[in-house]
Write an enzyme that holds these catalytic residues in place. Structure first.
Site, short mmCIF file in Angstrom:
data_model
loop_
_atom_site.label_atom_id
_atom_site.label_comp_id
_atom_site.label_asym_id
_atom_site.label_seq_id
_atom_site.Cartn_x
_atom_site.Cartn_y
_atom_site.Cartn_z
N ASP A 41 0.83 -1.21 0.00
CA ASP A 41 0.00 0.00 0.00
C ASP A 41 0.86 1.26 0.00
O ASP A 41 2.05 1.22 0.30
CB ASP A 41 -0.93 0.02 1.23
CG ASP A 41 -0.18 0.09 2.55
OD1 ASP A 41 0.83 -0.63 2.70
OD2 ASP A 41 -0.58 0.88 3.42
N GLU A 46 0.13 -1.23 5.63
CA GLU A 46 1.19 -0.82 6.55
C GLU A 46 1.06 0.65 6.92
O GLU A 46 1.28 1.06 8.06
CB GLU A 46 2.56 -1.08 5.93
CG GLU A 46 3.74 -0.97 6.89
CD GLU A 46 4.31 0.44 7.00
OE1 GLU A 46 5.15 0.65 7.90
OE2 GLU A 46 3.95 1.32 6.21
#
Ligand SMILES: [Zn+2]
Length: 416
Positions: free
Chosen positions: A85, A180
């Site tokens: 991400d 994350e």
């Protein structure tokens, strides 16, 4: 190392950054955004093509795969982890990577928005990049080197190993994680099932840094209680908790112990929210220190200030609630010194002068350390992350690939 690496790592990287994988802070789902799985599925295909037959993506969006050992002797299984991400802070939609070839020391004006300029005067790291090829976005989005550089470097290292069967290696586990950037990257990560004994996240910055320390972090709520009364008839009766909270906040150190007054290895206490009324006011803190003892001292001094605040108001009081957020990963890594030593050796073999670095925050690796998987963080070469001015050089990416390969060799060589 040979040119094959350079050709592929930059190509892979530029392919991955075109996938919008922005995670979302307020989302109730996991992964926080469904679109992260699009990149996940591409990575499964690429890992499968490399011959990692068990490559798969699960319902949470975790991509895992195994590269089987090519030697008989027993060697610890090593995990390589990166996150897919990108930060919610800056758009990651329609990223157009741009290669600035043979950097010659000028300010870099981004091609899609000339107000976005990476200035040499503000970016001392650029001085080390003379002659290198620097990748940026076009200036309208972030680049996504954080952490697609890590993803590309891991896959490129695996690609090298498939082309060079003469390089001995143990079993390597690969893990690509979602979310994350919203602090939830390992929320559903199954350490047992992953099956690595030690792991490395590829999610650091400057190419010679190895991150082995994070803060110890707690959150703290101090709730002041007063006594409410009709304000027209309150003389000698009303105790206003808003004023208690404000008196308390005035006692906080002004020139030390704050995010805005500390750096490097200094910790802080940070009131970040306040809400309430006459009867009850809560002040919310985050507390940070690299040492647990320092963290506890900071909490004790806040408690002392709160006690001092209510002392003069017999009918007032306070509640003091501490919640653990995460702990310095150093406490775990210190028990397995070879994990960091081998990373240092791998970096030296690549001609780098490795430097241990502390992160003024937490990482997925820190959480994994406490979930039973010792995981320091290695460098990818990314800079200015979470910004439209994000950049990375192709040469640094190649260096990181070389470090990964050295690391795999070091584990295979030095383990009898
Ligand atoms: Zn990252």
């Amino acid at each position: 190392m040979d040119v094959e690496i350079g050709r592929t790592v930059a190509e892979r990287f530029q392919r991955y950054v075109r996938y919008d994988t922005q995670s979302a802070e307020e989302s109730k789902t996991y992964p926080s955004t469904e679109k992260q799985k699009n990149l996940g599925r591409l990575l499964v295909d690429e890992l499968t093509e490399l011959g990692l037959k068990d490559a798969t993506i699960d319902e949470h969006g975790y991509v895992t795969a195994t590269m089987t050992a090519n030697i008989k002797r027993t060697i610890p299984t090593i995990g390589l982890i990166a996150h897919m991400d990108t930060s919610p802070d800056v758009s990651g939609n329609n990223v157009k990577p741009h290669v600035h070839k043979n950097y010659s020391g000028q300010d870099i004006v981004l091609p899609g928005d000339s107000t976005q300029v990476i200035r040499l005067s503000e970016t001392p790291e650029l001085k080390k990049q003379l002659g290198n090829d620097i990748i940026t976005s076009d200036g309208t989005t972030l680049l996504g080197a954080d952490d697609k550089a890590g993803v590309a470097e891991i896959i490129d290292a695996l690609h090298y190993l498939t082309k060079h069967p003469e390089v001995e290696h143990g079993t390597i586990k690969v893990g690509f994680t979602p979310d994350e950037e919203v602090g939830r990257g390992v929320e559903h990560f199954d350490v047992q099932k992953f099956g690595a004994q030690y792991a490395y996240t590829m999610d650091g910055g400057e190419v010679n840094e190895i991150e082995t320390e994070t803060f110890c972090a707690d959150s703290l709520h101090i709730t002041f209680s007063g006594v409410s009364f009709h304000p027209g008839y309150a003389k000698g009766k009303l105790v206003n908790s808003i004023k208690l909270a404000s008196a308390f906040l005035n006692k906080l150190p002004q020139n030390t112990d704050s995010p805005e007054t500390t750096e490097k290895t200094e910790g802080y206490v940070h009131p970040h929210a306040i809400q309430g009324g006459v009867e009850e006011t809560v002040v919310k803190f985050i507390i940070r220190d690299f040492e647990l003892e320092g963290l506890k001292k900071k909490e004790a001094s806040l408690r002392a200030l709160a006690e001092e605040t209510v002392r003069d108001h017999p009918r007032s009081g306070f509640k003091f609630e501490v919640k653990e957020s995460y702990r310095n990963m150093k406490y775990v890594l210190d028990k397995y010194p070879e994990v960091v030593e081998k990373a240092m050796k791998a970096a030296r073999m690549a001609g780098l002068q490795p430097k241990l670095h502390s992160i003024r925050g937490g990482t997925d690796g820190a959480k994994l350390c406490y979930m039973g998987l010792p995981t320091p963080n290695l460098a990818t070469g990314m800079h200015n992350f979470h910004s439209k001015l994000e950049w990375i050089s192709i040469q640094d990416m190649k260096k990181s690939v070389e470090v990964i390969l050295n690391l795999i060799k070091v584990w295979a060589e030095t383990t009898p």
